[in-house]
Design an enzyme around this catalytic site. Structure first.
Site, PDB file in Angstrom:
ATOM      1  CB  THR A  35      -0.891   0.043   1.258  1.00 45.33           C
ATOM      2  OG1 THR A  35      -0.082  -0.336   2.370  1.00 45.33           O
ATOM      3  CG2 THR A  35      -2.053  -0.903   1.147  1.00 45.33           C
ATOM      4  CG  ASP A  36       5.187   1.073   0.708  1.00 43.69           C
ATOM      5  OD1 ASP A  36       4.817   0.455  -0.303  1.00 43.69           O
ATOM      6  OD2 ASP A  36       6.316   0.908   1.249  1.00 43.69           O
ATOM      7  CB  SER A  67      30.241  -7.037   5.274  1.00 37.93           C
ATOM      8  OG  SER A  67      29.365  -8.099   5.584  1.00 37.93           O
ATOM      9  CB  ALA A 121      13.639 -13.693   6.005  1.00 33.44           C
ATOM     10  CB  SER A 126      18.237  -3.832   2.106  1.00 39.07           C
ATOM     11  OG  SER A 126      16.858  -3.787   1.906  1.00 39.07           O
ATOM     12  CG  ASP A 170      10.623  -2.164   3.798  1.00 36.78           C
ATOM     13  OD1 ASP A 170       9.456  -2.287   4.201  1.00 36.78           O
ATOM     14  OD2 ASP A 170      11.086  -2.788   2.837  1.00 36.78           O
ATOM     15  CE1 TYR A 220       7.578  -3.938  -3.270  1.00 29.09           C
ATOM     16  CE2 TYR A 220       8.520  -2.346  -4.797  1.00 29.09           C
ATOM     17  CZ  TYR A 220       7.900  -2.630  -3.595  1.00 29.09           C
ATOM     18  OH  TYR A 220       7.593  -1.604  -2.749  1.00 29.09           O
TER      19      TYR A 220
END
Ligand code: GLA
Length: 384
Positions: A35-36, A67, A121, A126, A170, A220
Site C-alpha cells: 500500500t505504501d 562486512s 526473509a 537492507s 521499510d 515487485y
C-alpha cells in the site's frame, strides 16, 4: 562471541582505533502490504533484529568498509563512478551518495558492521543497513537532516543503486521504530501515529519458508506499474485521484473493461487493504485481536489470489495456521518467498510451531525457520 565484541575486535585489527556504535532494525508489518507506493496506510514496527556498525571518521575521502557477515573488505570513494561491485557495499555507497545529493556533508570513514536480520526473509535487512548508515552519517557529520529525510535517503538508495522501486515503509519503520509500538503511517501525507502494541496472551512469530525468489525485484516493480496503470485510468474520470489508494471501489469498477484483468485484480487488492489497516487500528484500540487476526487472513488471501505475491510454501504455512486455530496469519513484506507473520495465543503456540515444522518438512523436505519477534527501537547511536 557477542556481535558487538566481534565488531570491536575486527575494527581494532583493521583500523587500530575505536569508533562510535550505531544500530538500526529490521521490521515487521502487522498489516498494509503493497500500500505504501499506492499512497495508502502501512502499520509496521521495528524488531529486535538489526544491524550494528562501528564507525570512525578517517580524515580521507575514502570509505573503508568491512562486512563481518560476508567476511569481505571493500574500499570506495564518494563519487558516482566509485560504485562498488559488492551488493552489500552498494547500500553503504548509495546512502553516502544520496546524503551528498541532498547537500549533506560526507567524508571518508572506517567501518565494520554485522547483522542478525535473516537475509531474503522479507524483514528488511537492507533498510536496517541503510538507516544505520543514514543515521550515522547525519550524526557524525552534523548534517541536521530530519528523520523523514533519513528514511528517504534509504529509499532512494534502493531506487538508484539497488534496482528496487520500493515504497517508504521499510526505511520509515527502521528509522522511526519505537520499543513496544507499531506505527501507522499515511504514505500520502506522511502523517503517523504510534500505537502501543502489547498483545497480552498472544505472541508474534514469523515462519520463514526459506524461499528466495530470484525475480523478486522485477516482479515487485511490475506490481507497482500495474497499480499506476489503474490509477491513471481512474484519474480520467476522477481527477482527484493522485494515488490508487484515493480511489473508491466503485470507481475501480468503472474501468474494469479498460485495464488488463491482471491490473484490475492488483488494484482490487490494494483498495481493500487500505481499509483493512484502518479496521485493524480500530480493533487494536478495542483490544479485539480476533478482528485483527481475521483481517490478516483476508490480507493473505488478497496477496495470494489477487496480488499474486505468495507461493506454494507460504500458502501452505498459512493453511497450517488456520487449522491450528492461529488468530491471524499472512505472508509479510514484499512476498515472493520469505515469511508468514502469525499472531498466536500463548497456549496454542507450541502446538502450532510443532505442527508447522512437521507438516512443512513432510511436504517440502526442510523445516521452516522460526523467529519470535518483539517490537523494538529503530535507528540510534549507542553510547555505552
Ligand atoms: C517491500 C518494500 C516496501 C513495501 C513492501 C510491501 O518491503 O520495500 O516498500 O512496498 O515490500 O508492502
Amino acid at each position: 562471541m557477542e556481535m558487538k565484541k566481534k565488531i570491536q575486535e575486527k575494527f581494532k585489527t583493521l583500523y587500530n582505533c575505536e569508533g562510535t556504535f550505531f544500530a538500526s532494525a529490521g521490521r515487521i508489518n502487522l498489516i498494509g502490504e503493497h500500500t505504501d507506493y499506492n499512497g495508502g496506510y502501512v502499520f509496521p514496527g521495528a524488531i529486535d533484529k538489526g544491524i550494528l556498525a562501528e564507525i570512525a571518521v578517517n580524515g580521507t575521502d575514502k570509505i573503508h568498509a568491512y562486512s563481518l557477515d560476508y567476511d569481505e573488505y571493500v574500499e570506495f570513494g564518494l563519487n558516482e563512478e566509485d560504485k562498488p561491485e559488492q551488493s552489500w557495499a552498494r547500500y553503504v555507497f548509495g546512502v553516502c551518495r544520496e546524503t551528498v545529493k541532498r547537500g549533506g556533508k560526507v567524508e571518508g570513514f572506517d567501518t565494520v558492521f554485522a547483522g542478525d536480520v535473516p537475509l531474503g526473509a522479507g524483514l528488511s535487512s537492507s533498510a536496517a543497513l541503510e538507516s544505520t548508515f543514514a543515521f550515522a552519517l547525519n550524526y557524525l557529520f552534523r548534517n541536521k537532516t530530519d528523520k523523514f529525510e533519513l528514511a528517504k535517503i534509504g529509499q532512494a538508495t534502493e531506487h538508484n543503486y539497488c534496482g528496487v522501486n520500493c515504497g517508504i515503509m521499510d526505511q520509515f519503520a527502521s528509522v522511526f521504530g519505537k520499543k513496544g509500538s507499531l506505527i501507522r503511517l499515511d504514505c500520502k501525507t506522511l502523517e503517523y501515529k504510534y500505537f502501543p502494541f502489547d498483545p497480552k496472551g498472544y505472541r508474534l512469530v514469523l515462519l520463514d519458508s526459506c524461499v528466495k525468489h530470484e525475480l523478486a525485484s522485477s516482479a515487485y516493480n511490475k506490481r507497482r506499474k500495474s497499480c499506476e496503470n489503474v490509477a491513471d485510468a481512474i484519474r480520467k474520470n476522477h481527477p482527484e485521484v493522485e494515488f490508487l489508494s484515493d480511489a473508491k471501489r466503485v470507481w475501480l469498477e468503472e474501468v474494469r473493461e479498460e485495464v488488463p484483468q491482471e491490473d484490475f485484480l492488483r488494484a482490487e487488492y490494494v483498495i481493500g487493504e487500505v481499509q483493512r489497516v484502518l479496521d485493524v487500528c480500530d480493533a487494536l484500540e478495542r483490544g479485539d485481536y480476533e478482528t485483527v487476526g481475521e483481517m490478516m487472513y483476508q490480507t493473505h488471501f488478497g496477496l495470494s489470489r489477487l496480488y499474486e505475491v505468495s507461493c506454494e510454501e507460504l500458502d501452505f504455512l498459512n493453511n497450517v495456521a488456520r487449522r491450528c486455530d492461529v488468530t491471524g496469519s499472512r505472508v509479510m513484506g514484499g512476498g515472493f518467498g520469505g515469511c508468514t507473520l502469525n499472531l498466536v495465543k500463548d497456549e496454542l503456540y507450541d502446538h502450532f510451531i510443532e505442527t508447522a515444522i512437521k507438516e512443512f518438512t513432510g511436504q517440502f523436505g526442510h523445516a521452516p525457520k522460526v523467529y519470535e519477534v518483539h517490537i523494538s527501537d529503530g535507528a540510534r547511536v549507542l553510547n555505552d
